[in-house]
Scaffold this motif. Structure first.
Motif, PDB file in Angstrom:
ATOM      1  N   CYS A 174     -41.107  20.084 -35.916  1.00 40.39           N
ATOM      2  CA  CYS A 174     -41.897  20.809 -36.954  1.00 40.39           C
ATOM      3  C   CYS A 174     -42.446  19.255 -37.760  1.00 40.39           C
ATOM      4  O   CYS A 174     -41.614  18.685 -38.061  1.00 40.39           O
ATOM      5  CB  CYS A 174     -40.880  21.660 -37.964  1.00 40.39           C
ATOM      6  SG  CYS A 174     -41.764  21.836 -39.564  1.00 40.39           S
ATOM      7  N   CYS A 202     -44.507  18.252 -40.875  1.00 40.99           N
ATOM      8  CA  CYS A 202     -44.973  18.758 -42.271  1.00 40.99           C
ATOM      9  C   CYS A 202     -46.108  17.673 -42.678  1.00 40.99           C
ATOM     10  O   CYS A 202     -45.786  16.427 -42.457  1.00 40.99           O
ATOM     11  CB  CYS A 202     -44.087  18.960 -43.062  1.00 40.99           C
ATOM     12  SG  CYS A 202     -43.184  20.395 -43.100  1.00 40.99           S
ATOM     13  N   LEU A 232     -48.327  16.419 -45.678  1.00 46.36           N
ATOM     14  CA  LEU A 232     -48.356  16.366 -47.142  1.00 46.36           C
ATOM     15  C   LEU A 232     -49.426  15.658 -47.609  1.00 46.36           C
ATOM     16  O   LEU A 232     -49.961  14.717 -46.873  1.00 46.36           O
ATOM     17  CB  LEU A 232     -47.062  15.693 -47.843  1.00 46.36           C
ATOM     18  CG  LEU A 232     -45.781  16.383 -47.393  1.00 46.36           C
ATOM     19  CD1 LEU A 232     -44.404  15.649 -47.920  1.00 46.36           C
ATOM     20  CD2 LEU A 232     -45.489  17.797 -47.644  1.00 46.36           C
ATOM     21  N   THR A 235     -48.459  21.413 -46.273  1.00 46.20           N
ATOM     22  CA  THR A 235     -47.909  22.078 -47.343  1.00 46.20           C
ATOM     23  C   THR A 235     -47.678  21.107 -48.569  1.00 46.20           C
ATOM     24  O   THR A 235     -47.811  20.033 -48.302  1.00 46.20           O
ATOM     25  CB  THR A 235     -46.320  22.592 -46.954  1.00 46.20           C
ATOM     26  OG1 THR A 235     -45.674  23.173 -48.073  1.00 46.20           O
ATOM     27  CG2 THR A 235     -45.361  21.380 -46.471  1.00 46.20           C
ATOM     28  N   VAL A 250     -42.153  20.256 -51.150  1.00 46.54           N
ATOM     29  CA  VAL A 250     -41.410  19.249 -50.751  1.00 46.54           C
ATOM     30  C   VAL A 250     -39.900  19.770 -50.343  1.00 46.54           C
ATOM     31  O   VAL A 250     -39.341  19.047 -49.399  1.00 46.54           O
ATOM     32  CB  VAL A 250     -41.366  18.017 -51.499  1.00 46.54           C
ATOM     33  CG1 VAL A 250     -42.525  17.185 -51.610  1.00 46.54           C
ATOM     34  CG2 VAL A 250     -41.009  18.736 -53.007  1.00 46.54           C
ATOM     35  N   THR A 306     -40.156  20.958 -46.824  1.00 46.26           N
ATOM     36  CA  THR A 306     -40.015  19.803 -45.943  1.00 46.26           C
ATOM     37  C   THR A 306     -38.843  19.469 -45.755  1.00 46.26           C
ATOM     38  O   THR A 306     -38.380  18.980 -44.598  1.00 46.26           O
ATOM     39  CB  THR A 306     -41.166  18.872 -46.560  1.00 46.26           C
ATOM     40  OG1 THR A 306     -42.569  19.391 -46.889  1.00 46.26           O
ATOM     41  CG2 THR A 306     -41.251  17.518 -45.753  1.00 46.26           C
ATOM     42  N   ARG A 307     -38.016  19.221 -46.951  1.00 48.83           N
ATOM     43  CA  ARG A 307     -36.963  18.517 -46.699  1.00 48.83           C
ATOM     44  C   ARG A 307     -35.735  19.421 -45.793  1.00 48.83           C
ATOM     45  O   ARG A 307     -35.001  18.970 -45.249  1.00 48.83           O
ATOM     46  CB  ARG A 307     -36.209  18.205 -48.028  1.00 48.83           C
ATOM     47  CG  ARG A 307     -35.726  19.424 -48.828  1.00 48.83           C
ATOM     48  CD  ARG A 307     -35.013  19.299 -50.125  1.00 48.83           C
ATOM     49  NE  ARG A 307     -34.582  20.286 -50.774  1.00 48.83           N
ATOM     50  CZ  ARG A 307     -34.025  20.317 -52.038  1.00 48.83           C
ATOM     51  NH1 ARG A 307     -33.882  19.195 -52.617  1.00 48.83           N
ATOM     52  NH2 ARG A 307     -33.784  21.463 -52.527  1.00 48.83           N
ATOM     53  N   ALA A 317     -38.623  19.967 -41.822  1.00 41.12           N
ATOM     54  CA  ALA A 317     -39.255  18.916 -41.045  1.00 41.12           C
ATOM     55  C   ALA A 317     -38.525  18.122 -40.415  1.00 41.12           C
ATOM     56  O   ALA A 317     -37.471  17.778 -40.642  1.00 41.12           O
ATOM     57  CB  ALA A 317     -40.058  18.261 -41.971  1.00 41.12           C
ATOM     58  N   VAL A 326     -42.660  13.748 -40.886  1.00 42.56           N
ATOM     59  CA  VAL A 326     -43.563  13.981 -42.421  1.00 42.56           C
ATOM     60  C   VAL A 326     -44.710  13.116 -42.200  1.00 42.56           C
ATOM     61  O   VAL A 326     -44.339  11.676 -41.861  1.00 42.56           O
ATOM     62  CB  VAL A 326     -42.915  13.868 -43.518  1.00 42.56           C
ATOM     63  CG1 VAL A 326     -43.729  14.152 -44.714  1.00 42.56           C
ATOM     64  CG2 VAL A 326     -41.701  15.129 -43.504  1.00 42.56           C
ATOM     65  N   PRO A 357     -38.255  12.834 -42.467  1.00 40.97           N
ATOM     66  CA  PRO A 357     -38.029  13.233 -43.910  1.00 40.97           C
ATOM     67  C   PRO A 357     -37.237  12.311 -44.739  1.00 40.97           C
ATOM     68  O   PRO A 357     -38.015  12.053 -45.975  1.00 40.97           O
ATOM     69  CB  PRO A 357     -37.581  14.624 -44.039  1.00 40.97           C
ATOM     70  CG  PRO A 357     -37.994  15.108 -42.602  1.00 40.97           C
ATOM     71  CD  PRO A 357     -37.653  14.057 -41.618  1.00 40.97           C
TER      72      PRO A 357
END
Length: 574
Positions: free
Chosen positions: A339, A341, A343, A501, A504, A507-508, A511, A514, A528
């Protein structure tokens, strides 16, 4: 007498007459108050906003009983236009609010003022001030259709602020904003509250909402379940296990009281600064050593790309929109598994980037290889068999008469046999929790549900790469949990999942990697813990690490913490 009075109101939409959206709701809102409203999806939050602004019953058809008055005016006996001079309403989806008739952002903000016949000088002054308040003065000459989702949300807010209504009703006004943008909107709204405006704001972002509102209402099944100060309501909700996202700062306060480091009669912290002060008082500034083992560590995905072509390869990708808007400026990435993510601030290039991943956009310079295929040499229909993309705005991809038909279309669109399409459809409906609404029209559902439908349609395409653009925006806590479980399952199936996204916290939790964008370039790229620990660098692109991470840094921990448990393990060792 209350400025807004709701008396025994029950309302059922004509599209769902058997399920009232509001059930015997009664409450008063005083002049000059700041009332936050939260609750799970379909709890009645948006319906309550529409009621105050007069959209119920004048725009949304249905059966209404009870009475609503705004400053003594019965909303059922006036018009939306007349109410608009007192009540400014920011919709849940900005795309539903913008006129589509303006050529610049300034013209969009001025539209309503021009219709009401304000003098030109007054229009120009108000438009300029509201754009500054909303943080988009630099976009004054941009075409509204060239804005990102977050920029569109700010524009919708600016258009309402320009009207200077006495009452502001805002339905999820920050759901598509970057963290700094959300801070700015909450601060702008709070400043108007300090100036005497009455504010009613719906949000799932309880960390910010609790810190600014003086009253919090929690809706459940069309009724008011809790109504009181944010501190009281959140503590009651947490004790009952009600599924709303309890802020980390409150959980820190609870933990300190559970371990008897703080007197349980001391008020619980509601803001970051209150929690930091309480932790510092208890632990002081700890030594810069943290020997704990993080749980669970995200797996590294970098080594697996050696000696093979990644699923997605971007080489020095640039993209320039008309009028010299440089959205991407030399992006080079290899994306293959796990995954990922993405940002970055509104307008950083995130959506532009992912639209290159299935050929919807072609690079102005550079190239994108999708499973080894150059996107410039293949049609979108061909690339769609490799990459499924769920748009930020689900309404850009929904057009069928029922949820089930919409979901099945994804499979049919990539040539699945009827039997295979049926299996994929049933699986996607189950995964996205859509069984109860499968026979309903997508546009009879709220925005969070429509997002689920759009994602389910992409799932039935059964592509090796799945791209989700702002999937958690506007979702309640159970919805975010469902999406997290989906991402985890897709990764276990060895699919590459790319998630754009601002969340956060999501995400944490989910992910493996990142990627942070800033002005069309890659600013950070890593695991992350590594990325979210770089608060100063992240601030350049308006990303703020989770509150618990910032608390750890404030206390002097050298290791980035990503959860309340990690924080307390570090502090107990120290």
């Amino acid at each position: 007498m209350s400025l807004i009075r709701i008396e025994n109101v029950t309302f059922a939409y004509s599209s769902q007459p058997e399920v009232p959206a509001l059930k015997d709701v009664s409450c008063g809102i005083e002049r000059g108050s700041f009332v936050g409203i939260t609750g799970v999806t379909d709890a009645g939050k948006s319906s309550l906003c529409r009621l105050i602004a007069g959209y119920v019953p004048h725009f949304f058809d249905g059966e209404l009983s009870g009475r609503v008055t705004v400053d003594g005016i019965d909303t059922a006996k006036t018009t939306i236009g007349e109410l608009a001079e007192k009540v400014g309403f920011v919709f849940e989806s900005p795309f539903d609010q913008l006129t589509g008739a303006s050529l610049t952002v300034t013209e969009e903000v001025a539209f309503a003022l021009e219709n009401l016949g304000f003098p030109r000088e007054e229009i120009e002054r108000r438009a300029k001030e509201s754009l500054e308040r909303a943080g988009i003065a630099d976009l004054a000459d941009r075409h509204p259709q060239r804005l990102s989702g977050g920029q569109s949300q700010r524009l919708a807010l600016a258009s309402v602020l320009a009207m200077q209504p006495e009452i502001l009703v805002l339905d999820e006004p920050t759901s598509q904003l970057d963290p700094l943008g959300a801070d700015e909107v909450f601060e702008a709204v709070s400043e108007m509250h300090r100036q005497g405006y009455t504010v009613v704001l719906v949000s799932h972002d309880l960390e910010r909402l609790a810190a600014h509102a003086d009253r919090l209402i929690v809706m459940e099944n069309g009724r008011i379940r809790w109504d009181g100060t944010p501190r009281e309501v959140l503590l009651d909700a947490a004790a009952s296990g009600y599924p709303i996202p309890i802020p980390d700062v409150l959980r820190v306060g609870q933990r300190l009281r559970e371990i008897r480091r703080v007197d349980p009669h001391v008020l619980m912290p509601l803001t970051f600064e209150e929690a930091a002060t309480e932790l510092t008082r208890v632990f002081g500034v700890v030594p810069a050593i943290s020997p704990f083992s993080p749980s669970p560590a995200q797996k590294s995905i970098g080594d697996s790309m050696e000696n093979k072509l990644p699923r997605l390869l971007l080489e020095d990708v640039h993209h320039t929109y008309p009028r010299e808007v440089h959205a991407l400026r030399g992006i080079s990435l290899e994306l293959d598994e796990g995954c990922v993510c993405i940002l970055g601030q509104n307008g950083a290039g995130k959506t532009t980037l992912v639209k290159h991943l299935n050929g919807l956009l072609r690079p102005t310079e550079g190239r994108v290889l999708i499973e080894g295929k150059d996107s410039r040499e293949h049609r979108v229909a061909q690339l769609a068999k490799h990459v499924g993309l769920a748009f930020q705005n689900p309404d850009d991809q929904l057009f069928h008469g029922t949820v089930e038909e919409e979901v099945r279309f994804g499979a049919e669109n990539v040539g699945a046999t009827p039997e295979h399409a049926e299996r994929l459809t049933e699986s996607a409906i189950r995964r996205m929790g859509l069984n109860e609404v499968r026979k309903k029209k997508p546009y009879d559902l709220g925005l969070p549900w429509r997002k689920r439908v759009a994602i389910a349609s992409v799932l039935t395409m059964d592509t090796p790469v799945v791209v989700l653009d702002e999937p958690t925006g506007g979702q309640d806590a159970p919805g975010v949990q469902l999406l997290g479980e989906l991402v985890r399952a897709l990764v276990e199936e060895e699919k590459l999942v790319v998630v754009v996204t601002h969340d956060v916290e999501f995400t944490r939790e989910h992910a493996d990697r990142v990627v942070v964008l800033y002005q069309g370039r890659v600013l950070l790229d890593g695991e992350p813990r590594e990325v979210l620990g770089q608060e100063e660098t992240l601030s350049r692109t308006h990303v703020r690490p989770p509150a618990i991470t910032r608390l750890g840094k404030r206390l002097g921990l050298d290791r980035t913490v990503l959860s309340v448990d990690e924080l307390f393990r570090s502090l107990s060792w120290a």
